[in-house]
Design a protein around this motif. Structure first.
Motif, PDB file in Angstrom:
ATOM      1  N   TYR A  32     -13.633  10.663   3.248  1.00  0.00           N
ATOM      2  CA  TYR A  32     -14.140   9.299   3.191  1.00  0.00           C
ATOM      3  C   TYR A  32     -13.683   8.609   1.898  1.00  0.00           C
ATOM      4  N   PHE A  33     -13.794   9.339   0.781  1.00  0.00           N
ATOM      5  CA  PHE A  33     -13.411   8.761  -0.502  1.00  0.00           C
ATOM      6  C   PHE A  33     -11.899   8.552  -0.619  1.00  0.00           C
ATOM      7  N   PHE A  34     -11.126   9.373   0.107  1.00  0.00           N
ATOM      8  CA  PHE A  34      -9.671   9.271  -0.004  1.00  0.00           C
ATOM      9  C   PHE A  34      -9.041   8.677   1.258  1.00  0.00           C
ATOM     10  N   ALA A  35      -9.827   7.959   2.006  1.00  0.00           N
ATOM     11  CA  ALA A  35      -9.285   7.327   3.211  1.00  0.00           C
ATOM     12  C   ALA A  35      -8.203   6.312   2.833  1.00  0.00           C
ATOM     13  N   PRO A  36      -7.127   6.246   3.610  1.00  0.00           N
ATOM     14  CA  PRO A  36      -6.048   5.301   3.298  1.00  0.00           C
ATOM     15  C   PRO A  36      -6.480   3.852   3.524  1.00  0.00           C
ATOM     16  N   VAL A  37      -5.771   2.939   2.872  1.00  0.00           N
ATOM     17  CA  VAL A  37      -6.037   1.498   2.996  1.00  0.00           C
ATOM     18  C   VAL A  37      -4.893   0.866   3.773  1.00  0.00           C
ATOM     19  N   LEU A  38      -5.240   0.158   4.824  1.00  0.00           N
ATOM     20  CA  LEU A  38      -4.251  -0.584   5.601  1.00  0.00           C
ATOM     21  C   LEU A  38      -4.176  -2.006   5.062  1.00  0.00           C
ATOM     22  N   ARG A  39      -2.967  -2.379   4.659  1.00  0.00           N
ATOM     23  CA  ARG A  39      -2.754  -3.720   4.117  1.00  0.00           C
ATOM     24  C   ARG A  39      -1.962  -4.548   5.113  1.00  0.00           C
ATOM     25  N   MET A  40      -2.467  -5.730   5.418  1.00  0.00           N
ATOM     26  CA  MET A  40      -1.808  -6.624   6.368  1.00  0.00           C
ATOM     27  C   MET A  40      -1.361  -7.891   5.642  1.00  0.00           C
ATOM     28  N   LYS A  41      -0.057  -8.103   5.600  1.00  0.00           N
ATOM     29  CA  LYS A  41       0.486  -9.331   5.015  1.00  0.00           C
ATOM     30  C   LYS A  41       0.828 -10.280   6.157  1.00  0.00           C
ATOM     31  N   ILE A  42       0.054 -11.344   6.265  1.00  0.00           N
ATOM     32  CA  ILE A  42       0.143 -12.237   7.422  1.00  0.00           C
ATOM     33  C   ILE A  42       0.677 -13.595   6.969  1.00  0.00           C
ATOM     34  N   ASP A  43       1.761 -14.039   7.586  1.00  0.00           N
ATOM     35  CA  ASP A  43       2.330 -15.367   7.313  1.00  0.00           C
ATOM     36  C   ASP A  43       2.061 -16.285   8.494  1.00  0.00           C
ATOM     37  N   LYS A  60      -6.948  -6.345   3.428  1.00  0.00           N
ATOM     38  CA  LYS A  60      -6.974  -4.900   3.235  1.00  0.00           C
ATOM     39  C   LYS A  60      -8.208  -4.310   3.929  1.00  0.00           C
ATOM     40  N   VAL A  61      -7.970  -3.216   4.669  1.00  0.00           N
ATOM     41  CA  VAL A  61      -9.040  -2.529   5.394  1.00  0.00           C
ATOM     42  C   VAL A  61      -8.941  -1.033   5.094  1.00  0.00           C
ATOM     43  N   THR A  62     -10.045  -0.428   4.677  1.00  0.00           N
ATOM     44  CA  THR A  62     -10.076   1.022   4.442  1.00  0.00           C
ATOM     45  C   THR A  62     -10.331   1.729   5.773  1.00  0.00           C
ATOM     46  N   LYS A  63      -9.393   2.585   6.155  1.00  0.00           N
ATOM     47  CA  LYS A  63      -9.468   3.230   7.475  1.00  0.00           C
ATOM     48  C   LYS A  63     -10.335   4.493   7.410  1.00  0.00           C
ATOM     49  N   ASN A  64     -11.636   4.269   7.255  1.00  0.00           N
ATOM     50  CA  ASN A  64     -12.574   5.388   7.180  1.00  0.00           C
ATOM     51  C   ASN A  64     -13.507   5.434   8.381  1.00  0.00           C
ATOM     52  N   ALA A  65     -13.144   4.777   9.462  1.00  0.00           N
ATOM     53  CA  ALA A  65     -13.976   4.778  10.665  1.00  0.00           C
ATOM     54  C   ALA A  65     -14.155   6.200  11.186  1.00  0.00           C
ATOM     55  N   GLY A  66     -15.404   6.576  11.470  1.00  0.00           N
ATOM     56  CA  GLY A  66     -15.705   7.898  12.010  1.00  0.00           C
ATOM     57  C   GLY A  66     -15.794   8.993  10.970  1.00  0.00           C
ATOM     58  N   MET A  67     -15.499   8.697   9.704  1.00  0.00           N
ATOM     59  CA  MET A  67     -15.566   9.714   8.659  1.00  0.00           C
ATOM     60  C   MET A  67     -16.996   9.821   8.122  1.00  0.00           C
ATOM     61  N   LYS A  68     -17.357  11.006   7.703  1.00  0.00           N
ATOM     62  CA  LYS A  68     -18.686  11.241   7.163  1.00  0.00           C
ATOM     63  C   LYS A  68     -18.817  10.551   5.807  1.00  0.00           C
ATOM     64  N   PRO A  69     -19.817   9.671   5.658  1.00  0.00           N
ATOM     65  CA  PRO A  69     -19.985   8.991   4.373  1.00  0.00           C
ATOM     66  C   PRO A  69     -20.103   9.979   3.215  1.00  0.00           C
ATOM     67  N   LYS A  70     -19.461   9.637   2.099  1.00  0.00           N
ATOM     68  CA  LYS A  70     -19.467  10.398   0.845  1.00  0.00           C
ATOM     69  C   LYS A  70     -18.734  11.728   0.957  1.00  0.00           C
ATOM     70  N   SER A  71     -18.054  11.960   2.085  1.00  0.00           N
ATOM     71  CA  SER A  71     -17.232  13.169   2.197  1.00  0.00           C
ATOM     72  C   SER A  71     -15.922  12.955   1.440  1.00  0.00           C
ATOM     73  N   GLU A  72     -15.171  14.047   1.272  1.00  0.00           N
ATOM     74  CA  GLU A  72     -13.906  13.950   0.544  1.00  0.00           C
ATOM     75  C   GLU A  72     -12.924  13.037   1.274  1.00  0.00           C
ATOM     76  N   LEU A  91       0.567   1.002   4.831  1.00  0.00           N
ATOM     77  CA  LEU A  91      -0.502   1.985   4.665  1.00  0.00           C
ATOM     78  C   LEU A  91      -0.429   2.524   3.251  1.00  0.00           C
ATOM     79  N   GLU A  92      -1.511   2.337   2.486  1.00  0.00           N
ATOM     80  CA  GLU A  92      -1.530   2.726   1.089  1.00  0.00           C
ATOM     81  C   GLU A  92      -2.483   3.892   0.884  1.00  0.00           C
ATOM     82  N   SER A  93      -2.050   4.866   0.099  1.00  0.00           N
ATOM     83  CA  SER A  93      -2.902   6.005  -0.212  1.00  0.00           C
ATOM     84  C   SER A  93      -4.019   5.569  -1.153  1.00  0.00           C
ATOM     85  N   ASN A  94      -5.192   6.142  -0.978  1.00  0.00           N
ATOM     86  CA  ASN A  94      -6.342   5.817  -1.822  1.00  0.00           C
ATOM     87  C   ASN A  94      -6.586   6.920  -2.848  1.00  0.00           C
TER      88      ASN A  94
END
Length: 306
Positions: free
Chosen positions: A239-250, A225-237, A302-305
């Motif tokens: 940033y806190f609600f950035a979506p989470v990308l989930r990768m299921k790898i087999d 799981k990776v939170t896609k907050n690249a380039g977002m201002k830290p502690k901004s709205e 892609l999961e909502s945060n």
């Protein structure tokens, strides 16, 4: 006179009824019956498949269903005899036991609504327990039986049960997104009891578990799981609600087997590389001499945060 005869007949009938009830109760052994559950388990670091399980008492045979490890029974006599067939991955052998157990020892330790169980170890040895107390240690006989799963190669399954290989995983994220968590599921084929490995901290590409670098056994599934907050201002709205990308790898366990089986080293590094879009770029194993790119099947979610 007729009344006396009828009284005698009635007494005989009542006496016969009482004797019949007594004999029936004696045969049924009502006070020897109880509610309990039967369970099967393995010793630590031992993996077995129980192919036949017959717990035989005076008037019944009890079987634990396939895929289960315990069964509740009501008003049953305790087993006096066992017929077991199992495969031990650590020994790479089938074992069979067909014989009696000391049910008196079991009865001394068991109470109503308690348990009767078997614990399997190496070399065909298993322990009979009542209320988790050891009552007997018995041993099965090694037997020749056909492999029980046509979809799983026996050599591969045994290898992953017996191997002592350790892997240190690393992650490269090129986008600047934030690592959220990861779980590695060992190669199990639904038989092996290895636990999953997880981490929620990444420092300098290294996963930490309990403040130590994470080390894992060979695995065939990754949940990253990776939170896609690249380039977002830290502690901004955002940033806190950035979506989470989930990768299921087999991964392909047969490929892992071919890579690992003939290597002299018992330690590998695993490198997971994500590109600038947080897509999987590559996964490869490495030792001091070689790199091995792994085949993968991947599903992105892609999961909502919020």
């Amino acid at each position: 006179m007729a009344i006396k005869i009828w009284n005698i007949i009635l007494l005989i009938l009542i006496g016969g009824l009482i004797i019949g009830i007594f004999l029936n109760e004696t045969a049924y052994k009502r006070f020897d019956r109880s509610d309990y559950y039967i369970y099967v388990e393995n010793e630590e670091d031992i993996n077995t498949v129980l192919l036949e399980n017959m717990f035989i008492n005076k008037d019944d045979t009890i079987n634990i269903p396939n895929g289960e490890n315990h069964l509740s029974v009501n008003e049953k006599l305790l087993p006096k005899k066992l017929h077991l067939l199992w495969f031990c991955f650590e020994d790479n052998k089938f074992y069979e036991f067909n014989g009696e157990i000391d049910d008196d020892l079991v009865r001394k330790n068991i109470e109503n609504s308690e348990n009767f169980g078997l614990t399997f170890g190496k070399h065909g040895v298993f322990t009979v327990k009542a209320n988790y107390k050891v009552t007997q240690k018995l041993r099965g006989t090694a037997v020749l039986k056909p492999w029980f799963n046509k979809d799983v190669n026996r050599d591969v399954a045994v290898f992953f049960a017996q191997n002592k290989i350790k892997i240190t995983p690393y992650l490269t994220i090129k986008s600047g997104s934030e690592f959220s968590g990861i779980e590695f599921s060992p190669v199990t084929y639904n038989y092996l009891s290895n636990s999953s490995y997880s981490a929620d901290t990444l420092i300098n590409r290294t996963f930490l578990y309990e403040n130590r670098p994470l080390t894992i056994r060979p695995f065939d599934k990754i949940d990253l799981k990776v939170t896609k907050n690249a380039g977002m201002k830290p502690k901004s709205e955002e940033y806190f609600f950035a979506p989470v990308l989930r990768m299921k790898i087999d991964l392909d366990p047969d490929q892992l087997y071919e890579i690992l089986k003939n290597k002299s080293t018992d330690h590998f590094d695993l490198h997971i590389d994500l590109d600038k879009n947080d897509s999987l770029k590559s996964i490869y194993l490495s030792n001091q001499k070689e790199n091995f790119k792994l085949d993968t099947e991947i599903k992105y979610e892609l999961e909502s945060n919020q």
